[in-house]
Design an enzyme around this catalytic site. Structure first.
Site, PDB file in Angstrom:
ATOM      1  N   SER A 156       0.789  -1.223   0.000  1.00  0.00           N
ATOM      2  CA  SER A 156       0.000   0.000   0.000  1.00  0.00           C
ATOM      3  C   SER A 156       0.823   1.275   0.000  1.00  0.00           C
ATOM      4  O   SER A 156       0.381   2.295  -0.504  1.00  0.00           O
ATOM      5  CB  SER A 156      -0.930   0.019   1.217  1.00  0.00           C
ATOM      6  N   THR A 157       2.003   1.238   0.590  1.00  0.00           N
ATOM      7  CA  THR A 157       2.823   2.444   0.637  1.00  0.00           C
ATOM      8  C   THR A 157       4.161   2.192  -0.036  1.00  0.00           C
ATOM      9  O   THR A 157       4.634   1.057  -0.106  1.00  0.00           O
ATOM     10  CB  THR A 157       3.066   2.917   2.085  1.00  0.00           C
TER      11      THR A 157
END
Length: 190
Positions: free
Chosen positions: A10-11
């Protein structure tokens, strides 16, 4: 007939290495990865590229269900699309495969529980924020004023000719935060 892996973090600062290693061990000959992309987005560069490569008889393998999609409706729609194209699906961690008769049912149940878990987390977060507000605390980044020591230090270091990245290393802040501090200073000076 090929086995294609899909990994997602996600990051940008997360590492997909664990997922990719598990997918290689599961027999994937090619792995598509998305970095810094939310699973709630229907269109993701790595996923889109993988979907373009798939042919009838291929298999899509993920480390966990939530890597493919973050909500039940989108996850099931994507798997329906795969099945309609004659592509099988397998999740390594949950041990689910759409090739078996129980696979589809288990997939629906597991993704529904994953959605429930995310919804409960969001609900607890909202409740915690409401409780904090009742006690006079507010959520989010703390407000920094022009008189704050780090803002003054950033201004002084900038006057010495240092770059925002170097200033951030010295004061222990990100480059974006340094820019915000310097904007505070420039607004206060006008």
């Amino acid at each position: 007939m090929g086995s294609f892996g899909y990994a997602r973090v996600s990051t940008g600062d997360q590492n997909a290495g664990l997922q990719e290693a598990a997918l290689k061990a599961a027999g994937c000959h090619r792995i598509f990865t998305d970095h810094g992309v939310s699973g709630t987005r229907a269109s993701r560069p790595g996923l889109d590229k993988m979907l373009d490569h798939l042919r009838e008889g291929d298999e899509v393998v993920v480390w966990k269900l939530d890597r493919l999609g973050r909500n039940t409706r989108n996850l099931l729609a994507l798997i329906d699309d795969l099945e309609g194209r004659g592509v099988h699906f397998r999740s390594v961690t949950e041990g689910i495969s759409t090739t078996g008769s129980m696979g589809r049912t288990m997939l629906t149940v597991m993704s529904a529980f994953a959605q429930l878990e995310r919804d409960q987390l969001a609900e607890r977060t909202r409740a915690g924020m409401a409780a904090a507000a009742e006690h006079g605390r507010k959520a989010g980044r703390r407000e920094v004023t022009v008189g704050h020591a780090k803002v003054k230090r950033a201004r002084d270091l900038k006057a010495q000719g240092l770059t925002p990245a170097d200033i951030g290393k010295i004061i222990g802040a990100s480059r974006a935060t340094v820019y915000r501090y310097l904007r505070l200073e420039s607004k206060a000076g006008t």
